[in-house]
Design a protein around this motif. Structure first.
Motif, PDB file in Angstrom:
ATOM      1  N   ILE A  56       0.844  -1.200   0.000  1.00  7.06           N
ATOM      2  CA  ILE A  56       0.000   0.000   0.000  1.00  7.06           C
ATOM      3  C   ILE A  56       0.876   1.246   0.000  1.00  7.06           C
ATOM      4  CG2 ILE A  56      -1.607   1.347   1.426  1.00  7.06           C
ATOM      5  CD1 ILE A  56      -2.890  -1.364   2.214  1.00  7.06           C
ATOM      6  N   GLN A  57       1.926   1.253   0.826  1.00  4.31           N
ATOM      7  CA  GLN A  57       2.822   2.410   0.874  1.00  4.31           C
ATOM      8  C   GLN A  57       3.513   2.614  -0.463  1.00  4.31           C
ATOM      9  OE1 GLN A  57       2.921   4.474   3.559  1.00  4.31           O
ATOM     10  NE2 GLN A  57       4.006   5.796   2.155  1.00  4.31           N
ATOM     11  N   ASP A  61       3.176   5.885  -2.748  1.00  2.00           N
ATOM     12  CA  ASP A  61       4.347   6.630  -3.233  1.00  2.00           C
ATOM     13  C   ASP A  61       4.320   6.741  -4.756  1.00  2.00           C
ATOM     14  OD1 ASP A  61       5.136   6.843  -0.611  1.00  2.00           O
ATOM     15  OD2 ASP A  61       6.711   5.308  -0.754  1.00  2.00           O
ATOM     16  N   GLY A  62       3.941   5.657  -5.419  1.00  2.00           N
ATOM     17  CA  GLY A  62       3.859   5.664  -6.878  1.00  2.00           C
ATOM     18  C   GLY A  62       2.814   6.636  -7.378  1.00  2.00           C
ATOM     19  N   ILE A  63       1.665   6.654  -6.707  1.00  2.00           N
ATOM     20  CA  ILE A  63       0.593   7.581  -7.105  1.00  2.00           C
ATOM     21  C   ILE A  63       1.038   9.025  -6.883  1.00  2.00           C
ATOM     22  CG2 ILE A  63      -1.724   8.376  -6.483  1.00  2.00           C
ATOM     23  CD1 ILE A  63      -2.385   5.368  -5.943  1.00  2.00           C
ATOM     24  N   LYS A  64       1.664   9.293  -5.746  1.00  2.00           N
ATOM     25  CA  LYS A  64       2.152  10.656  -5.468  1.00  2.00           C
ATOM     26  C   LYS A  64       3.158  11.085  -6.532  1.00  2.00           C
ATOM     27  CE  LYS A  64       1.623  10.525  -0.458  1.00  2.00           C
ATOM     28  NZ  LYS A  64       2.349  10.459   0.817  1.00  2.00           N
ATOM     29  N   TRP A  65       4.069  10.171  -6.878  1.00  2.00           N
ATOM     30  CA  TRP A  65       5.073  10.500  -7.886  1.00  2.00           C
ATOM     31  C   TRP A  65       4.409  10.789  -9.230  1.00  2.00           C
ATOM     32  CZ3 TRP A  65       6.511   8.433 -12.569  1.00  2.00           C
ATOM     33  CH2 TRP A  65       7.696   8.950 -13.112  1.00  2.00           C
ATOM     34  N   ARG A  66       3.437   9.973  -9.616  1.00  2.00           N
ATOM     35  CA  ARG A  66       2.748  10.177 -10.896  1.00  2.00           C
ATOM     36  C   ARG A  66       1.981  11.496 -10.902  1.00  2.00           C
ATOM     37  NH1 ARG A  66       2.061   4.550 -10.110  1.00  2.00           N
ATOM     38  NH2 ARG A  66       3.224   3.365 -11.647  1.00  2.00           N
ATOM     39  N   LEU A  67       1.313  11.781  -9.783  1.00  2.00           N
ATOM     40  CA  LEU A  67       0.572  13.048  -9.709  1.00  2.00           C
ATOM     41  C   LEU A  67       1.515  14.243  -9.808  1.00  2.00           C
ATOM     42  CD1 LEU A  67      -2.098  12.262  -6.970  1.00  2.00           C
ATOM     43  CD2 LEU A  67      -2.486  12.550  -9.431  1.00  2.00           C
ATOM     44  N   SER A  68       2.649  14.154  -9.126  1.00  2.00           N
ATOM     45  CA  SER A  68       3.593  15.279  -9.208  1.00  2.00           C
ATOM     46  C   SER A  68       4.170  15.382 -10.621  1.00  2.00           C
ATOM     47  CB  SER A  68       4.710  15.143  -8.173  1.00  2.00           C
ATOM     48  OG  SER A  68       5.547  14.054  -8.471  1.00  2.00           O
ATOM     49  N   TRP A  69       4.422  14.259 -11.256  1.00  2.00           N
ATOM     50  CA  TRP A  69       4.940  14.270 -12.624  1.00  2.00           C
ATOM     51  C   TRP A  69       3.921  14.885 -13.573  1.00  2.00           C
ATOM     52  CZ3 TRP A  69       3.562  11.873 -17.259  1.00  2.00           C
ATOM     53  CH2 TRP A  69       4.533  11.931 -18.267  1.00  2.00           C
TER      54      TRP A  69
END
Length: 79
Positions: A56-57, A61-69
């Motif tokens: 889940i973590q 983290d992957g979702i946060k990175w994609r959103l920031s990208w």
């Protein structure tokens, strides 16, 4: 005859006591095996819980990175 009857009763009592002890020992061993099994299942659940938390973590983290990208890409395109 009386002595044989007394000896028989004594042997019968001894055999019953030993049978009761054997049953108690088997029950104790069964409980120990059951407790070991339950501990093993609890350990498996705990390990699965840790793995799930890690997954889940990682997804977060992957979702946060994609959103920031995506946000950075939008900013570059609009500016």
């Amino acid at each position: 005859m009386r002595r044989l009857a007394d000896e028989y009763r004594a042997w019968e009592r001894l055999c019953r006591e030993q049978a009761a002890r054997a049953e108690s020992e088997l029950a104790r061993q069964g409980l120990e095996r059951s407790a070991e099994y339950c501990q093993s299942v609890a350990d498996d659940i705990e390990q699965a819980d840790r793995w799930t938390h890690f997954r889940i973590q990682t997804l977060r983290d992957g979702i946060k990175w994609r959103l920031s990208w995506v946000g950075e890409r939008r900013n570059k395109i609009t500016h």
